[in-house]
Every structure is written in structure tokens, then in C-alpha cells.
Design a protein around this motif. Structure first.
Motif, PDB file in Angstrom:
ATOM      1  N   VAL A 294       0.291  -1.577   0.471  1.00 12.90           N
ATOM      2  CA  VAL A 294       0.229   0.155  -0.077  1.00 12.90           C
ATOM      3  C   VAL A 294       0.503   1.501   0.249  1.00 12.90           C
ATOM      4  CG1 VAL A 294      -1.963   1.217   0.948  1.00 12.90           C
ATOM      5  CG2 VAL A 294      -2.196  -0.786   1.170  1.00 12.90           C
ATOM      6  N   CYS A 295       0.474   2.711  -0.744  1.00 13.84           N
ATOM      7  CA  CYS A 295       1.246   3.763  -0.850  1.00 13.84           C
ATOM      8  C   CYS A 295       0.265   4.459  -0.006  1.00 13.84           C
ATOM      9  CB  CYS A 295       1.996   3.103  -2.142  1.00 13.84           C
ATOM     10  SG  CYS A 295       2.658   2.567  -3.097  1.00 13.84           S
ATOM     11  N   TRP A 296       1.493   5.968   0.594  1.00 12.22           N
ATOM     12  CA  TRP A 296       0.167   6.751   1.066  1.00 12.22           C
ATOM     13  C   TRP A 296       0.980   7.743   0.857  1.00 12.22           C
ATOM     14  CZ3 TRP A 296      -0.050   6.852   7.662  1.00 12.22           C
ATOM     15  CH2 TRP A 296       1.874   6.572   7.934  1.00 12.22           C
ATOM     16  N   ILE A 297       0.108   8.723   1.255  1.00 13.02           N
ATOM     17  CA  ILE A 297       0.807  10.321   1.737  1.00 13.02           C
ATOM     18  C   ILE A 297      -0.146  10.747   2.535  1.00 13.02           C
ATOM     19  CG2 ILE A 297       0.287  12.892  -0.176  1.00 13.02           C
ATOM     20  CD1 ILE A 297      -0.338  10.089  -3.131  1.00 13.02           C
ATOM     21  N   PRO A 298       0.750  10.456   3.656  1.00 13.65           N
ATOM     22  CA  PRO A 298       1.133  11.903   4.850  1.00 13.65           C
ATOM     23  C   PRO A 298       0.647  13.093   5.158  1.00 13.65           C
ATOM     24  CG  PRO A 298       2.514   9.572   4.773  1.00 13.65           C
ATOM     25  CD  PRO A 298       2.031  10.206   3.854  1.00 13.65           C
ATOM     26  N   SER A 318       0.313   4.105 -11.069  1.00 14.26           N
ATOM     27  CA  SER A 318       0.308   3.405 -12.583  1.00 14.26           C
ATOM     28  C   SER A 318       0.645   2.144 -11.895  1.00 14.26           C
ATOM     29  CB  SER A 318       1.766   4.145 -12.919  1.00 14.26           C
ATOM     30  OG  SER A 318       3.300   4.230 -12.569  1.00 14.26           O
ATOM     31  N   LEU A 319       1.493   1.816 -11.493  1.00 13.78           N
ATOM     32  CA  LEU A 319       1.807   0.079 -10.902  1.00 13.78           C
ATOM     33  C   LEU A 319       0.250  -0.658  -9.762  1.00 13.78           C
ATOM     34  CD1 LEU A 319       5.126   0.211  -9.258  1.00 13.78           C
ATOM     35  CD2 LEU A 319       4.335  -0.088 -12.372  1.00 13.78           C
ATOM     36  N   GLY A 320      -0.978   0.239 -10.354  1.00 11.45           N
ATOM     37  CA  GLY A 320      -1.498  -0.333  -9.887  1.00 11.45           C
ATOM     38  C   GLY A 320      -2.251  -0.910  -8.059  1.00 11.45           C
ATOM     39  N   LYS A 321      -1.211   0.506  -7.164  1.00  9.80           N
ATOM     40  CA  LYS A 321      -0.906   0.023  -6.806  1.00  9.80           C
ATOM     41  C   LYS A 321      -2.428   1.133  -5.619  1.00  9.80           C
ATOM     42  CE  LYS A 321       2.667  -1.824  -5.995  1.00  9.80           C
ATOM     43  NZ  LYS A 321       3.121  -3.880  -4.772  1.00  9.80           N
ATOM     44  N   PRO A 322      -2.369   0.080  -4.620  1.00 13.30           N
ATOM     45  CA  PRO A 322      -3.815   1.391  -4.055  1.00 13.30           C
ATOM     46  C   PRO A 322      -3.060   2.364  -2.461  1.00 13.30           C
ATOM     47  CG  PRO A 322      -3.111  -0.887  -2.102  1.00 13.30           C
ATOM     48  CD  PRO A 322      -2.628  -0.796  -3.901  1.00 13.30           C
ATOM     49  N   VAL A 323      -3.726   3.835  -2.846  1.00  7.57           N
ATOM     50  CA  VAL A 323      -3.155   4.345  -2.783  1.00  7.57           C
ATOM     51  C   VAL A 323      -3.998   5.000  -1.080  1.00  7.57           C
ATOM     52  CG1 VAL A 323      -2.321   7.202  -2.734  1.00  7.57           C
ATOM     53  CG2 VAL A 323      -2.125   5.334  -3.869  1.00  7.57           C
ATOM     54  N   VAL A 324      -3.394   5.675   0.111  1.00  5.93           N
ATOM     55  CA  VAL A 324      -4.196   6.815   0.931  1.00  5.93           C
ATOM     56  C   VAL A 324      -3.713   7.459   1.845  1.00  5.93           C
ATOM     57  CG1 VAL A 324      -4.976   6.145   3.039  1.00  5.93           C
ATOM     58  CG2 VAL A 324      -5.081   4.306   2.653  1.00  5.93           C
ATOM     59  N   SER A 325      -4.408   8.500   1.381  1.00  6.11           N
ATOM     60  CA  SER A 325      -3.640  10.296   1.307  1.00  6.11           C
ATOM     61  C   SER A 325      -4.351  10.497   2.101  1.00  6.11           C
ATOM     62  CB  SER A 325      -3.734  10.674  -0.301  1.00  6.11           C
ATOM     63  OG  SER A 325      -3.389  12.249  -0.213  1.00  6.11           O
TER      64      SER A 325
END
Length: 391
Positions: A294-298, A318-325
């Protein structure tokens, strides 16, 4: 879903796009200015990337430690006295060195372009003292961040505001990466032509590098990986991050990017499930993102974040990753590709929920990224510039 055009229109004029950048070409966090320059250059549009007049970069060139820019449309000029060391905009060390640097830059540009046929794309108001000596026919303010992002020391905030006001008066138009930025500029200069051109990603290249690279050996194994790639600077919400890490002891948190030495980083390094890897070459970034579950932008919930359209969001997707921001500018433009959170509890819940892959949702994320390419952004920018110049 309609794909954005991936090619630029034919170049029927001698127009040259000259980007006055905020960073050197080889800055670890390759961003918008370089990506647009590469897109224009690849399609035969005359363009130049003028590196920021950094004393550090200049010293690296003198000692032969600066990375090569062979083949890239890069212009380097003399450095100036570092702004963070200046007492103010009238500091004699700044004004004198800026005068020398501007004169050298003018000579370098005249050897390569006709300034009457060039458009200056100004990424930071710090270039305003140079613009006084550079006779560009067209100046465009490429406003991609809230102003404070560019200010190296609080005592210089007033100077940057004055420089931005002067830049707006000189500008024939502005490009903004977020609606909020455009609203501010319209209020300060009514009637200024403004075009919203958000950030993007070279999805195919990012995906190709990710597919070809092995898993980085410095990314831990054994636990789900929650990852971040980017600058760990003043806009990062360390209080939220600390709270989320306490709530998710079963996860490994990996941070890739330069930091500003914040005390919170030292405290978090002691956590058994936290790793700070420092900056990595951009060519390796896709491999790190691929290794994240999972990727995030905190980000902190302030003007900087609410004016930001993070490049990393497009790269993650672009890599289909789930993103939590946390909230960012124009979050609705991402549709359901981002999970927006405001508190540590909300963030922890969203990160847990994102641990369960969904192929259909991942495909939508990839499609979104593929619809928001740098090639399409470059085409829109070129069209706006030509329109300002009357064709």
C-alpha cells in the motif's frame, strides 16, 4: 475511458520553451519540470531546462562530481549566494552574484535560442531578479506549489511574495497544477489567462522499469509494506504518521526520499517496524513502489497540501497500487483511486482495508494513470503557450 493523446502536435514555428527550474536536472526527486522537458524534447519541440543557480551543483561541476547532462537540453549558469544565507532580497551578496549569473545566462541562452521566439516557463519566483535582465517575449508562471514551498527561510517570505507579485505583472499567462492555486492568482491579477494542467506520469516507462527491476534488497520482508516515496520535508504530518505506526504494529513502514532532519524522524527510527532508506536514483523508484503493498501520502492538512497535486500519486497508481492520502488539491479528480483520510484512526482503517488486493480496482488505477501522461500534459502546455502568443 478515453485515452489522452500521447503525441505532440507538429512544431510549425521556432518557438522554444525555456523552463527556469526550481531544482537541478539530476535532483533525486524527478518532477514536473524535467518530465515535461523530456516529453517535449522526445517529440522534437525545441526546449531548454535551465537549472537553478545552485552553489552546491556548481561546486560539484568544478570537482567533476556532477552527473553528466550529455544529450539533455540543459543550460547551466553561474551560481548565486545561497538565499538561505541572505539577510533579505537586497543583500549585496545576492544582488551582485545574481547580476553576474543573469549576464552569464543571457549569453548562454542567446547562443542557443532567439529570445523573441522563446517562452520562459518560470517555476519559482526566485527567478524574478534574473527576468529583469532576460528579454523574453513571453513569460508564463508555472505555479505548481503554494508559495511557502519555495521559501528557504521564514525571513525571506516577504521577499518571495514581492517577487511573485512582480512575476505576475510580467507574466502573459499562468499554468497551475491545482484549482486552488489558480483561484489565488485570479484574485491577485484579474484577467490573467490561466490554464489548469495537473501533474502526471510516464506510465509505460514507470511500469517497464518496475517490471525489469528486482525487488530492492533494502526493503524488509515478512510484513505487509506501507510505503512512501518523496521529500520528507515540512509538509509531512509526523504526528499522524506516528499515530498510524502505533496502530499498525503488524505492518512495515518504508520511507524513500531526502529529509530535513526533523526530530520526529530520529524518534521513529527506533521503532522496529520503521525504515528510512534516504533518497534513491529515480530509475530505481519504480522498483521500490512495486515492493509496497500500500502507498500513502501523509501530508499535513494545511495550505501546502491543499494546493498540491502530488506526482507520486500518479506514479503509485500507474502500478495499480492502493493509495491512502490526507486531503490534497482536487482530490475528487482522482475518483475512487484515492482513499482520503484525516485522522490516525481513519488512516489505519483505510490502510488495513487496502491490504486486500482487488484486480478490477487495480486495473482502474492503472487506466487512470495511463490517461494522465506527461505527453498529454506537454501537449496541453504547448497549445496554451501558442495561444498566448497568437498561434
Amino acid at each position: 475511458m478515453t485515452r489522452s493523446p500521447s503525441h505532440l502536435p507538429p512544431n510549425h514555428s521556432t518557438l522554444t520553451l525555456v523552463s527556469l527550474a526550481a531544482v537541478p536536472w539530476h535532483f533525486p526527486l524527478v518532477g514536473r519540470t524535467r518530465m515535461l522537458t523530456e516529453a517535449w524534447h522526445a517529440h522534437g519541440q525545441p526546449c531548454l531546462f535551465v537549472e537553478s543557480p545552485s552553489l552546491r551543483t556548481f561546486a560539484q561541476r568544478l570537482t567533476l562530481r556532477a552527473p553528466s547532462v550529455a544529450g539533455a537540453p540543459v543550460v547551466r549558469t553561474l551560481p548565486v549566494w545561497p538565499l538561505r544565507w541572505c539577510r533579505g532580497p537586497q543583500d549585496w551578496r545576492l544582488t551582485r552574484s545574481a547580476g553576474w549569473s543573469a549576464a552569464a545566462l543571457l549569453k548562454a541562452l542567446r547562443r542557443r535560442v532567439d529570445l523573441e521566439q522563446a517562452a520562459a516557463l518560470v517555476v519559482t519566483p526566485a527567478w524574478t531578479p534574473w527576468l529583469r535582465k532576460l528579454p523574453f517575449r513571453t513569460v508564463i508562471y508555472d505555479c505548481i506549489d503554494e508559495l511557502s514551498v519555495h521559501v528557504p527561510a521564514p525571513r525571506l517570505a516577504g521577499a518571495f511574495r514581492e517577487w511573485e507579485d512582480e512575476l505576475l505583472q510580467r507574466a502573459a499567462g499562468a499554468v497551475v497544477s491545482a484549482e486552488r492555486l489558480g483561484a489565488d492568482l485570479r484574485e491577485r491579477k484579474p484577467g490573467l489567462p490561466i490554464r489548469l494542467i495537473r501533474n502526471g506520469v510516464d506510465a509505460a516507462a514507470f511500469q517497464g522499469r518496475a517490471a525489469a527491476a528486482p525487488r530492492p534488497v533494502d526493503v524488509p520482508t515478512g510484513r505487509p509494506i506501507i510505503g512512501f516515496v518523496g521529500a520528507l520535508y515540512s509538509w509531512i504530518d509526523w504526528e499522524l504518521i506516528s499515530g498510524v505506526i502505533r496502530r499498525l504494529p503488524e505492518c512495515q513502514f518504508v520511507f524513500v526520499g531526502p529529509d530535513d532532519g526533523n526530530d520526529a524522524i530520529a524518534a521513529l527510527r527506533a521503532r522496529p517496524n520503521v525504515v528510512f532508506l534516504g533518497p534513491r536514483p529515480y530509475e530505481l523508484v519504480p522498483a521500490y513502489v512495486k515492493a509496497f503493498d500500500v502507498c500513502w501520502i501523509p501530508f499535513r492538512q494545511d495550505e501546502v497540501a491543499l494546493s498540491a497535486n502530488p506526482v507520486k500519486a500518479y506514479e503509485y497508481l500507474s502500478l495499480g497500487k492502493p493509495v491512502v492520502s490526507t486531503p490534497i488539491a482536487d482530490a475528487e479528480s482522482f475518483g475512487d483511486c484515492l482513499a482520503i483520510v484525516k485522522t490516525p484512526d481513519e488512516a489505519a482503517d483505510a490502510l488495513r482495508a487496502a491490504m486486500h488486493p482487488d484486480a478490477a480496482v487495480a486495473a482502474r488505477r492503472v487506466a487512470f494513470a495511463s490517461d494522465n501522461t506527461w505527453q498529454a500534459r506537454a501537449k496541453a502546455y504547448l497549445e496554451f503557450t501558442r495561444a498566448l502568443r497568437g498561434g
